[in-house]
Design an enzyme around this catalytic site. Sequence first.
Site, PDB file in Angstrom:
ATOM      1  N   SER A 237    -102.589 -60.944 -27.422  1.00 26.26           N
ATOM      2  CA  SER A 237    -103.196 -59.800 -26.720  1.00 26.26           C
ATOM      3  C   SER A 237    -104.183 -60.203 -25.628  1.00 26.26           C
ATOM      4  O   SER A 237    -105.215 -59.553 -25.447  1.00 26.26           O
ATOM      5  CB  SER A 237    -103.842 -58.836 -27.720  1.00 26.26           C
ATOM      6  OG  SER A 237    -102.856 -58.304 -28.586  1.00 26.26           O
TER       7      SER A 237
ATOM      8  N   GLU B 255    -102.310 -69.117 -31.728  1.00 20.63           N
ATOM      9  CA  GLU B 255    -101.953 -67.704 -31.627  1.00 20.63           C
ATOM     10  C   GLU B 255    -102.043 -67.048 -32.998  1.00 20.63           C
ATOM     11  O   GLU B 255    -101.079 -67.096 -33.783  1.00 20.63           O
ATOM     12  CB  GLU B 255    -100.517 -67.559 -31.112  1.00 20.63           C
ATOM     13  CG  GLU B 255    -100.282 -68.135 -29.743  1.00 20.63           C
ATOM     14  CD  GLU B 255     -99.097 -67.456 -29.066  1.00 20.63           C
ATOM     15  OE1 GLU B 255     -99.290 -66.893 -28.001  1.00 20.63           O
ATOM     16  OE2 GLU B 255     -97.988 -67.483 -29.624  1.00 20.63           O
TER      17      GLU B 255
ATOM     18  N   GLY C 188     -99.146 -59.075 -29.806  1.00 24.02           N
ATOM     19  CA  GLY C 188     -98.493 -57.795 -29.536  1.00 24.02           C
ATOM     20  C   GLY C 188     -99.176 -56.601 -30.190  1.00 24.02           C
ATOM     21  O   GLY C 188     -98.617 -55.510 -30.232  1.00 24.02           O
TER      22      GLY C 188
ATOM     23  N   HIS D 298     -93.102 -70.753 -32.047  1.00 17.84           N
ATOM     24  CA  HIS D 298     -93.735 -69.434 -31.881  1.00 17.84           C
ATOM     25  C   HIS D 298     -93.626 -68.662 -33.209  1.00 17.84           C
ATOM     26  O   HIS D 298     -92.621 -68.777 -33.912  1.00 17.84           O
ATOM     27  CB  HIS D 298     -93.049 -68.670 -30.754  1.00 17.84           C
ATOM     28  CG  HIS D 298     -93.793 -67.426 -30.383  1.00 17.84           C
ATOM     29  ND1 HIS D 298     -93.681 -66.260 -31.108  1.00 17.84           N
ATOM     30  CD2 HIS D 298     -94.702 -67.181 -29.411  1.00 17.84           C
ATOM     31  CE1 HIS D 298     -94.485 -65.348 -30.572  1.00 17.84           C
ATOM     32  NE2 HIS D 298     -95.117 -65.879 -29.543  1.00 17.84           N
TER      33      HIS D 298
ATOM     34  N   ASN E 289     -95.129 -65.780 -21.542  1.00 12.11           N
ATOM     35  CA  ASN E 289     -93.997 -65.841 -22.466  1.00 12.11           C
ATOM     36  C   ASN E 289     -93.307 -64.486 -22.390  1.00 12.11           C
ATOM     37  O   ASN E 289     -93.796 -63.507 -22.938  1.00 12.11           O
ATOM     38  CB  ASN E 289     -94.519 -66.125 -23.883  1.00 12.11           C
ATOM     39  CG  ASN E 289     -93.445 -65.976 -24.943  1.00 12.11           C
ATOM     40  OD1 ASN E 289     -92.253 -65.905 -24.628  1.00 12.11           O
ATOM     41  ND2 ASN E 289     -93.857 -65.929 -26.215  1.00 12.11           N
TER      42      ASN E 289
ATOM     43  N   LYS F 123     -90.558 -63.497 -23.642  1.00 15.41           N
ATOM     44  CA  LYS F 123     -89.788 -63.111 -24.836  1.00 15.41           C
ATOM     45  C   LYS F 123     -88.405 -62.584 -24.412  1.00 15.41           C
ATOM     46  O   LYS F 123     -87.840 -63.085 -23.445  1.00 15.41           O
ATOM     47  CB  LYS F 123     -90.583 -62.101 -25.664  1.00 15.41           C
ATOM     48  CG  LYS F 123     -91.990 -62.624 -25.978  1.00 15.41           C
ATOM     49  CD  LYS F 123     -92.733 -61.858 -27.002  1.00 15.41           C
ATOM     50  CE  LYS F 123     -94.110 -62.499 -27.195  1.00 15.41           C
ATOM     51  NZ  LYS F 123     -94.897 -61.861 -28.255  1.00 15.41           N
TER      52      LYS F 123
ATOM     53  N   GLU G  15     -92.901 -65.716 -33.868  1.00 12.00           N
ATOM     54  CA  GLU G  15     -91.709 -64.862 -34.010  1.00 12.00           C
ATOM     55  C   GLU G  15     -90.505 -65.684 -34.461  1.00 12.00           C
ATOM     56  O   GLU G  15     -89.651 -65.206 -35.201  1.00 12.00           O
ATOM     57  CB  GLU G  15     -91.434 -64.122 -32.688  1.00 12.00           C
ATOM     58  CG  GLU G  15     -92.455 -63.014 -32.476  1.00 12.00           C
ATOM     59  CD  GLU G  15     -92.770 -62.706 -31.023  1.00 12.00           C
ATOM     60  OE1 GLU G  15     -92.019 -63.117 -30.130  1.00 12.00           O
ATOM     61  OE2 GLU G  15     -93.812 -62.046 -30.791  1.00 12.00           O
TER      62      GLU G  15
END
Length: 252
Positions: free
Chosen positions: A214, A168, A174, A96, A10, A12, A98
Site C-alpha cells: 500500500s 512486504e 492491496g 512474492h 509490480n 501483477k 501471492e
Amino acid sequence: MSRIPLIAGNWKMYKLSGEATDLVKALIPAANSVDYCEVAVCPPFTALSVISNLVKGTKISLGAQNCYPEKEGAFTGEISPAMLKDIGCKYTIVGHSERRKYFAETDAFINQKLFKLYEYNLLPILCVGETLEEREAGKMKEVVGSQIKKGLANVPEEKMQTTVIAYEPVWAIGTGKNATPEQAQEMHLFIRALLGEIYNATLAESIRIQYGGSVKPSNVKELMSQKDIDGALVGGASLKSDQFIPIIKFRD
Ligand code: PGA
C-alpha cells in the site's frame, strides 16, 4: 555506504499491451528527470517485449514478476531466466506473497529460482513478509528471519551483492493499510542486521531493502525517510501514472 533507492512497479496480472504502452510512455519523462532513485517496471510476461523496446535508452529498468528455475525444458506454461534475460529484463521478483499463497511456493523453491537468476545475471528482488496473524502473535521477526535464511541458503557473498530484498507485510498488500514508517523501519533494521550475521556488516550496509504494501503518494515520503528503507515495491499505485509519478518523484 549510500544505497540508491529502487522504486519498482509490480503490475501483477494487469495491463494489456496497449495499456502497458500508454502507462510507460507517461512514466518515461518522470523517471528520466530523477537522479535520486532507480525506477523499474515489472509488467506481465505478455507485455515484456513491447515494454522492453519502449524503455531502451530511458532510465526505466525492466523486471519480470516470476520465473521457473530451469534454462529450458518441457515445463508447459513456464518462463525461464534465460528468456527473461533475452528480452531485456534486469530484475525478477521472486517469492512474492501471492505466489507463496496461491501457488504454494516454498522457500526452497524460491532459493532455486535465485540461483537460476544469478546464472543469467538477473537481479532478484526477494520478497519476504509476515501475515496479520503472524504479526498479531508477535512472530514477524521469526517468520521473516526464516524466509530470509531459507530463501538465501548457500547464496555466496558476490551473488548477494546483486540481490534486492523487499519487505512486504502481507496484511499491507492491496489493503490500503500500510505499515507505519516505524513498523517498517524496525523490520528493515532487523533484516539488515540478519544479513550482517549471515554475511558481514559491510555487505549488509550495501543491500537495498525495499518496502512494499500500500505504498501511495501520500505515504511514500515518510516511508522513504526511514534510514533502512531503500525504495518501494508498488502494486496498485503503480498502475496509474498520476499515482506512480509522485511516488517516483518522492523527493521533489
Ligand atoms: P500494493 O502491492 O502496493 O497494491 O499493496 C504491493 C505488492 O504486492 O508488491
